[in-house]
Design a protein around this motif. Structure first.
Motif, mmCIF file in Angstrom:
data_model
loop_
_atom_site.group_PDB
_atom_site.id
_atom_site.type_symbol
_atom_site.label_atom_id
_atom_site.label_comp_id
_atom_site.label_asym_id
_atom_site.label_seq_id
_atom_site.Cartn_x
_atom_site.Cartn_y
_atom_site.Cartn_z
ATOM 1 N N GLY A 123 -62.986 -40.181 -71.296
ATOM 2 C CA GLY A 123 -62.638 -40.763 -70.269
ATOM 3 C C GLY A 123 -63.090 -42.410 -70.608
ATOM 4 N N ARG A 124 -63.640 -42.461 -71.470
ATOM 5 C CA ARG A 124 -63.823 -44.068 -71.883
ATOM 6 C C ARG A 124 -64.115 -44.206 -73.050
ATOM 7 N NH1 ARG A 124 -69.360 -45.315 -69.661
ATOM 8 N NH2 ARG A 124 -70.405 -45.907 -72.196
ATOM 9 N N LEU A 125 -63.802 -45.685 -73.320
ATOM 10 C CA LEU A 125 -63.715 -46.328 -74.753
ATOM 11 C C LEU A 125 -64.811 -46.046 -75.981
ATOM 12 C CD1 LEU A 125 -61.551 -48.008 -76.311
ATOM 13 C CD2 LEU A 125 -62.959 -50.081 -75.950
ATOM 14 N N SER A 126 -63.963 -45.539 -77.042
ATOM 15 C CA SER A 126 -64.838 -45.200 -77.644
ATOM 16 C C SER A 126 -64.334 -45.729 -79.317
ATOM 17 C CB SER A 126 -65.671 -44.331 -78.086
ATOM 18 O OG SER A 126 -66.561 -43.518 -79.203
ATOM 19 N N THR A 127 -65.315 -45.393 -80.078
ATOM 20 C CA THR A 127 -64.398 -45.559 -81.602
ATOM 21 C C THR A 127 -64.582 -44.669 -82.644
ATOM 22 O OG1 THR A 127 -66.691 -46.036 -82.764
ATOM 23 C CG2 THR A 127 -65.826 -48.143 -82.000
#
Length: 225
Positions: free
Chosen positions: A79-83
């Motif tokens: 649920g979190r923005l990542s690379t």
């Protein structure tokens, strides 16, 4: 004549649409989401503290999930923005921290074989919640629907439209001839016709003309939350 016309227009006050009332807000929000879906750029709203995605249009949604993340370099994990690549995570964090301070950033993601850029733009929204807008790089110079509209408006034939698309993808005339199975003289004749119909003196000017066409999305899809 044009100068006097522009001067007259500039002297007029700009009339903005009034802010919606409370009862109109849901409709206004839905309308704005439809507008964002029509843009040929991936656009996503990220909460800078929690890294949660608040909104993503279809292109951004595709760029954050599944095979699309291979092109954008970004993904959503728990649920979190990542690379996608761990080595890119530090620059994403720095960009979000800078955005929290009101500074824009442009980050380059991906490996040597596939590098893309994402802009991180802080929003001065009328709310204390810190959000940043992610603007994904376009995957091609001009989308097919916009190219088709441009070709039709300029009176290009089907064959000329295909040549135009090939030129804008970076192909040389010899490569276009081989790709379409025609003589190089045919391609050169088509290019002359295209330049005449589009009022462009050179291929470079033609590509520049296409590059600044309005960024219309390739399709209209359901809004993603």
């Amino acid at each position: 004549m044009l100068h006097s016309t522009f001067a007259a227009l500039a002297s007029e006050s700009v009339n903005y649409i009034d802010e919606p009332s409370t009862s109109e807000s849901p409709d206004a929000l839905g309308l704005m989401q439809c507008v964002l879906e029509q843009m040929d750029y991936g656009l996503a709203l990220v909460h800078m503290a929690t890294r949660q995605i608040r909104f993503a249009n279809r292109l951004a949604h595709d760029g954050l999930n599944g095979p699309g993340s291979l092109r954008s370099g970004l993904c959503v994990v728990a649920g979190r923005l990542s690379t996608l690549l761990p080595t890119d995570h530090a620059q994403l964090e720095r960009a979000l921290l800078r955005a929290h301070g009101g500074v824009r950033a442009l980050i380059s993601l991906g490996g040597e074989d596939c590098t893309t850029s994402v802009a991180v733009v802080p929003l001065n929204a009328p709310t204390p919640t810190p959000y940043a807008l992610l603007v994904f790089a376009k995957q091609q110079l001009c989308d097919s629907s916009t190219m088709a509209l441009f070709a039709r408006e300029r009176g290009l034939t089907s064959a000329e439209s295909n040549v135009l698309a090939s030129v804008c993808s970076g192909m040389r005339p010899t490569e276009i001839a081989q790709h379409h199975g025609v003589q190089i003289s045919t391609v050169r004749s088509q290019l002359r016709s295209i330049r005449l119909k589009t009022r462009c003196d050179t291929i470079r000017q033609l590509v520049e003309t296409v590059s600044i066409l309005p960024p219309m999305a390739r399709h209209m899809a359901a809004v993603q939350h």
